[in-house]
Design a protein around this motif. Sequence first.
Motif, PDB file in Angstrom:
ATOM      1  N   UNK A 376       0.830  -1.306   0.088  1.00  5.95           N
ATOM      2  CA  UNK A 376       0.048   0.092  -0.097  1.00  5.95           C
ATOM      3  C   UNK A 376       0.747   1.331  -0.061  1.00  5.95           C
ATOM      4  N   UNK A 377       0.646   2.059  -0.859  1.00  2.20           N
ATOM      5  CA  UNK A 377       1.252   3.188  -0.906  1.00  2.20           C
ATOM      6  C   UNK A 377       0.895   4.335  -1.736  1.00  2.20           C
ATOM      7  N   UNK A 378       1.776   5.511  -1.605  1.00  2.00           N
ATOM      8  CA  UNK A 378       1.378   6.643  -2.604  1.00  2.00           C
ATOM      9  C   UNK A 378       2.005   6.312  -3.902  1.00  2.00           C
ATOM     10  N   UNK A 379       2.063   7.559  -4.761  1.00  2.00           N
ATOM     11  CA  UNK A 379       2.172   6.944  -6.379  1.00  2.00           C
ATOM     12  C   UNK A 379       3.440   6.136  -6.596  1.00  2.00           C
ATOM     13  N   UNK A 380       4.487   6.136  -5.714  1.00  3.30           N
ATOM     14  CA  UNK A 380       5.630   5.386  -6.023  1.00  3.30           C
ATOM     15  C   UNK A 380       5.471   3.889  -6.038  1.00  3.30           C
ATOM     16  N   UNK A 393      -5.289  -1.627  -7.286  1.00  4.54           N
ATOM     17  CA  UNK A 393      -6.277  -0.791  -6.930  1.00  4.54           C
ATOM     18  C   UNK A 393      -5.674   0.674  -6.843  1.00  4.54           C
ATOM     19  N   UNK A 394      -6.519   1.443  -7.465  1.00  3.90           N
ATOM     20  CA  UNK A 394      -6.132   3.059  -7.523  1.00  3.90           C
ATOM     21  C   UNK A 394      -7.286   3.581  -6.819  1.00  3.90           C
ATOM     22  N   UNK A 395      -7.156   4.133  -5.417  1.00  5.77           N
ATOM     23  CA  UNK A 395      -8.118   4.638  -4.878  1.00  5.77           C
ATOM     24  C   UNK A 395      -8.115   6.243  -5.054  1.00  5.77           C
ATOM     25  N   UNK A 396      -9.307   6.691  -5.103  1.00  9.69           N
ATOM     26  CA  UNK A 396      -9.417   8.369  -5.240  1.00  9.69           C
ATOM     27  C   UNK A 396      -8.457   8.502  -6.755  1.00  9.69           C
ATOM     28  N   UNK A 408      11.102  12.710 -13.376  1.00  5.28           N
ATOM     29  CA  UNK A 408      10.313  11.434 -14.365  1.00  5.28           C
ATOM     30  C   UNK A 408       8.738  11.911 -13.987  1.00  5.28           C
ATOM     31  N   UNK A 409       8.445  12.757 -15.247  1.00  9.08           N
ATOM     32  CA  UNK A 409       7.118  13.249 -14.942  1.00  9.08           C
ATOM     33  C   UNK A 409       5.996  12.272 -15.201  1.00  9.08           C
ATOM     34  N   UNK A 410       5.746  11.182 -14.300  1.00 11.64           N
ATOM     35  CA  UNK A 410       4.724  10.144 -14.712  1.00 11.64           C
ATOM     36  C   UNK A 410       3.545  10.464 -14.016  1.00 11.64           C
ATOM     37  N   UNK A 411       2.670   9.486 -14.462  1.00 11.52           N
ATOM     38  CA  UNK A 411       1.153   9.730 -13.762  1.00 11.52           C
ATOM     39  C   UNK A 411       0.988   8.165 -13.283  1.00 11.52           C
ATOM     40  N   UNK A 412       1.059   8.092 -12.287  1.00 12.08           N
ATOM     41  CA  UNK A 412       0.902   6.681 -11.383  1.00 12.08           C
ATOM     42  C   UNK A 412      -0.593   6.021 -11.759  1.00 12.08           C
ATOM     43  N   UNK A 413      -1.411   6.634 -11.790  1.00 12.63           N
ATOM     44  CA  UNK A 413      -2.779   6.159 -12.455  1.00 12.63           C
ATOM     45  C   UNK A 413      -2.775   5.375 -13.667  1.00 12.63           C
ATOM     46  N   UNK A 414      -2.058   6.173 -14.693  1.00 19.17           N
ATOM     47  CA  UNK A 414      -1.841   5.439 -15.796  1.00 19.17           C
ATOM     48  C   UNK A 414      -0.835   4.666 -15.949  1.00 19.17           C
ATOM     49  N   UNK A 415       0.139   4.680 -15.079  1.00 16.31           N
ATOM     50  CA  UNK A 415       1.121   3.528 -14.916  1.00 16.31           C
ATOM     51  C   UNK A 415       0.505   2.259 -14.185  1.00 16.31           C
ATOM     52  N   UNK A 416      -0.417   2.230 -13.567  1.00 26.31           N
ATOM     53  CA  UNK A 416      -1.110   1.362 -12.859  1.00 26.31           C
ATOM     54  C   UNK A 416      -1.800   0.528 -13.959  1.00 26.31           C
ATOM     55  N   UNK A 417      -2.558   1.300 -14.889  1.00 24.32           N
ATOM     56  CA  UNK A 417      -3.212   0.348 -16.028  1.00 24.32           C
ATOM     57  C   UNK A 417      -2.054  -0.359 -16.746  1.00 24.32           C
ATOM     58  N   UNK A 418      -0.970   0.457 -17.107  1.00 24.05           N
ATOM     59  CA  UNK A 418      -0.045  -0.249 -17.993  1.00 24.05           C
ATOM     60  C   UNK A 418       0.705  -1.406 -17.351  1.00 24.05           C
ATOM     61  N   UNK A 419       0.935  -1.289 -15.828  1.00 25.69           N
ATOM     62  CA  UNK A 419       1.652  -2.450 -15.318  1.00 25.69           C
ATOM     63  C   UNK A 419       0.686  -3.654 -15.296  1.00 25.69           C
ATOM     64  N   UNK A 427      -7.333  -4.269 -12.851  1.00 22.01           N
ATOM     65  CA  UNK A 427      -7.258  -3.103 -12.206  1.00 22.01           C
ATOM     66  C   UNK A 427      -8.762  -2.576 -11.744  1.00 22.01           C
ATOM     67  N   UNK A 428      -8.578  -1.781 -10.460  1.00 23.94           N
ATOM     68  CA  UNK A 428     -10.021  -1.236  -9.987  1.00 23.94           C
ATOM     69  C   UNK A 428      -9.418   0.336  -9.674  1.00 23.94           C
ATOM     70  N   UNK A 429     -10.202   1.247 -10.604  1.00 28.95           N
ATOM     71  CA  UNK A 429      -9.892   2.610 -10.198  1.00 28.95           C
ATOM     72  C   UNK A 429     -11.128   3.279  -9.392  1.00 28.95           C
ATOM     73  N   UNK A 430     -10.847   3.585  -8.313  1.00 28.24           N
ATOM     74  CA  UNK A 430     -12.031   4.133  -7.283  1.00 28.24           C
ATOM     75  C   UNK A 430     -12.159   5.509  -7.291  1.00 28.24           C
ATOM     76  N   UNK A 431     -13.392   6.094  -7.200  1.00 30.69           N
ATOM     77  CA  UNK A 431     -13.528   7.555  -6.960  1.00 30.69           C
ATOM     78  C   UNK A 431     -14.873   7.878  -6.477  1.00 30.69           C
ATOM     79  N   UNK A 432     -15.079   8.799  -5.877  1.00 31.34           N
ATOM     80  CA  UNK A 432     -16.529   9.364  -5.773  1.00 31.34           C
ATOM     81  C   UNK A 432     -16.702  10.380  -6.996  1.00 31.34           C
ATOM     82  N   UNK A 433     -15.495  11.045  -7.414  1.00 30.85           N
ATOM     83  CA  UNK A 433     -15.677  12.070  -8.323  1.00 30.85           C
ATOM     84  C   UNK A 433     -14.528  11.823  -9.471  1.00 30.85           C
ATOM     85  N   UNK A 434     -15.079  10.846 -10.571  1.00 24.08           N
ATOM     86  CA  UNK A 434     -13.875  10.420 -11.244  1.00 24.08           C
ATOM     87  C   UNK A 434     -13.273  11.499 -12.038  1.00 24.08           C
ATOM     88  N   UNK A 435     -12.080  11.024 -12.518  1.00 18.15           N
ATOM     89  CA  UNK A 435     -11.464  12.066 -13.472  1.00 18.15           C
ATOM     90  C   UNK A 435     -12.389  12.090 -14.904  1.00 18.15           C
TER      91      UNK A 435
END
Length: 815
Positions: A376-380, A393-396, A408-419, A427-435
């Motif tokens: 469990x952790x932040x973007x890294x 799982x990508x919460x919020x 390295x200007x990456x987006x961890x949400x996008x990389x989560x999908x790639x990995x 993959x589960x992207x969770x949010x009450x206010x999705x991007x």
Amino acid sequence: MSKKNSYIDVAVALPVHGTFTYRVPAALQSSVTPGKRILIPFGHRRVTGFITGYGHTSKVTDIKDILDVLDEKPLFPKTMLSFFRWIANYYFHPLGEVIKNALPGGLTIYDHVTLTITTRGRQALVRKQTAAADKKVLEALEQKSCTLKKLSRTIQPFSPSLIRSLERRNWLICQQTLKVTRTTPKTERWVAVNDKWQNVANKLPKLSKARRDILTYLTDVKEISVKNLKSKFPTAPRLINILAADGLVTIYSKRLYRDPLGESVAFDRVPELTEEQHQALTIILKDLEHGFKAHLLHGVTGSGKTEIYLQLAHRIIRSGVPVIVLVPEIALITQMERRFRARFGERVAVLHSGLSTGERLDQWMRIADGAVDIAIGARSAVFAPFAKIGLMIVDEEHDPSYKQESGLRYNARDLALVRAKLDGATVVLGSATPSIQSYYNAATGKLMRLTLNRRVHQKPLPAIKIVDLRRMRDLRGTDRFITPELRHAIQATLQRKEQTILFLNRRGFAGFPVCGACGKPIRCKNCDITLTLHRNSNAFKCHYCGFSKAASSACPACGSDHIHHLGLGTEKLEAAIHRLFPEANVARMDRDTTTRRGSILKILRQLKNGAIDILIGTQMVAKGHDFPNITLVGIICADLSLSFPDFRAGERTFQLLAQVAGRAGRGKRLGRVILQTYNPAHFSITTARQQDYPAFYKQEIAFRQALNYPPFARMVLLRITGQDARHIASQAQSVGELCRQIINRRKRLQSITILGPIEAPLARIARRYRWHLLLKSPHTGPLHKFVHELVHRHSNLLNTPHVRTTIDVDPYFMM
Ligand code: ADP
Ligand code: ZN
Ligand code: ZN
């Protein structure tokens, strides 16, 4: 020795693209494995490299030897290399730097080893038992100890194996100053009643009443911590020892987790899922066997998303594959950690900036060693070194902090999908206010959308009242912002002994200091921005470059010391609230009050135990916290994020408002939100008020389409900076012309649009002038082909001693 190990491929942590082949001396061949770090000669330097694979005898003739292998065990599994390569390619970043960025900081043990000569070493020198190379090293240490790093610079030729041979002969000692700090498990004493008690209960007439009561109680609860038992029976600690000696009870120790808010975490019961949760989980599980699949879990706050994560994670790790959970910030990570530990106990690792370097290293190695199933952790944490994952799982998922804004200007949400795609995972992207991006991807079928419409305990969402700030313009000072409506609501909340959150997205005291004599604003000398007065530290500060000067400074233009402090920041708001409600306990949470490790958690702990009545803060207070006694949320000025010159301003505003409003009324009592704004009719604000995401999306997506912004276009931002204003302006023009020429020549690149070059909205930061060139295209392919050509063929124009160009793929920060 197998032959394959005599050559290896190496990525270096330097701004150079590609990998390099090196030869491995026989003595080191048994220790080279992909994923380990090595020391290599590179040009005139010695640098750290990462072994990416076994090489072939290359055609290059002057292949160099590696100097040393730095790790005993690989830091990441070989299988992650394809992920790293993908990143290097997509973000136009050198592979070695991608790997370096992925690894936890503090790994450069080289900096942390100190060498000291021993008495035997000195004797060896005196007795002339040393070879020439040994002698050099020992002589360098004769006067005083020295770090390995420094020694490697002063001694030629230098080789780590030389140091090791000296160490083996006890001529010197190596001391690691950096220690991997194992997080020592805490344990607690527990007590349970034995079966024997049931059989002998009636045969022990002499048992005192106190003991009998404890035994009866224990029969009821089965087991309890001694601490809790003591709170019921103050003499229990003494009595249970006697009972244990008689074989009636057993005392044992149990591993204890305390969450950062100081509460012990007990294993929890798995609740029965609600109908909506059940449906969502069933759909995700149905696809589990079929390789990569991505879901967008859109559920209002408190609808039970986390419970779905937990049950899903349980299914995945039962089949032996690990799980990564990304959470945008530290306070939320600890909440998530708590819930995962309550379900899964020890097989959880956490990675975030609140850990010391040693602790982080420890957590990292536990993952690499396979000692845990869940990270469990932040973007890294998207780089957690599992060989192959089963669930991401990508919460919020909408949170902007998933985007890294330096290096390295990456987006961890996008990389989560790639990995996940590379590993065939779910993959589960969770949010009450999705991007907008993710919701659009769901609309076009790239993501499967699952919706949770109701809160688990049917708690209604808070009622939101809009207050029009335009009507307050005639009021003076802070009265304009602490409107009568808000003041009364705070008063009433205080009287009910409930808590209030006040949200203002600007820190400091006053963000717009103006000279009362000449009318000029007080600006940063390095940046094109006004300074912010920070009264607590008695200084004007720049929020972009860190420049600061004494708060007593006179106007740099006319020398007058008559400065008006216009603009409202959290500090000024705090002072005003203190004046209005002197009896209330007020705290502030923003970047200024939370620089020390643990300070965020301290504030949250106080909020939880009721030591704070009113919490004032920036967007830090908007994020996911769950405190039942907060019944009022005041949004001081909803417009601050709307006025940003950024196409995501509307999205950001909606998300912030809906999220901060979601902090109210999480407990038994109904929550209330007062939203103050100059734009009561703006659709980001009206839809946030109704918590109506689909309505917001509908308007926003039409606007994006009309202006050809993401998700309808992919973007790459070239940021061209330098210290000389004229030079950088003309350089930006040249880069622009070059780009247009390349595109005009190639049919396949015609879909690319070039905007600019224009001066950046923040035209100067930290003494560097900034120009933007924005590249847009409906398709990723041509855009990437184009930037690739630019980077590899024209880097001499992009980067010179006086010009630096950064490439930001899918940019967020557009200032
Ligand atoms: P979210 O992640 O969507 O904000 P949570 O998963 O945190 O929602 O759930 C909100 C609250 O409801 C939590 O206290 C959680 O323990 C509880 N909860 C979740 N699912 C259930 C359920 N099926 N039955 C009972 N309580 C639940
Ligand atoms: Zn002046
Ligand atoms: Zn500055």
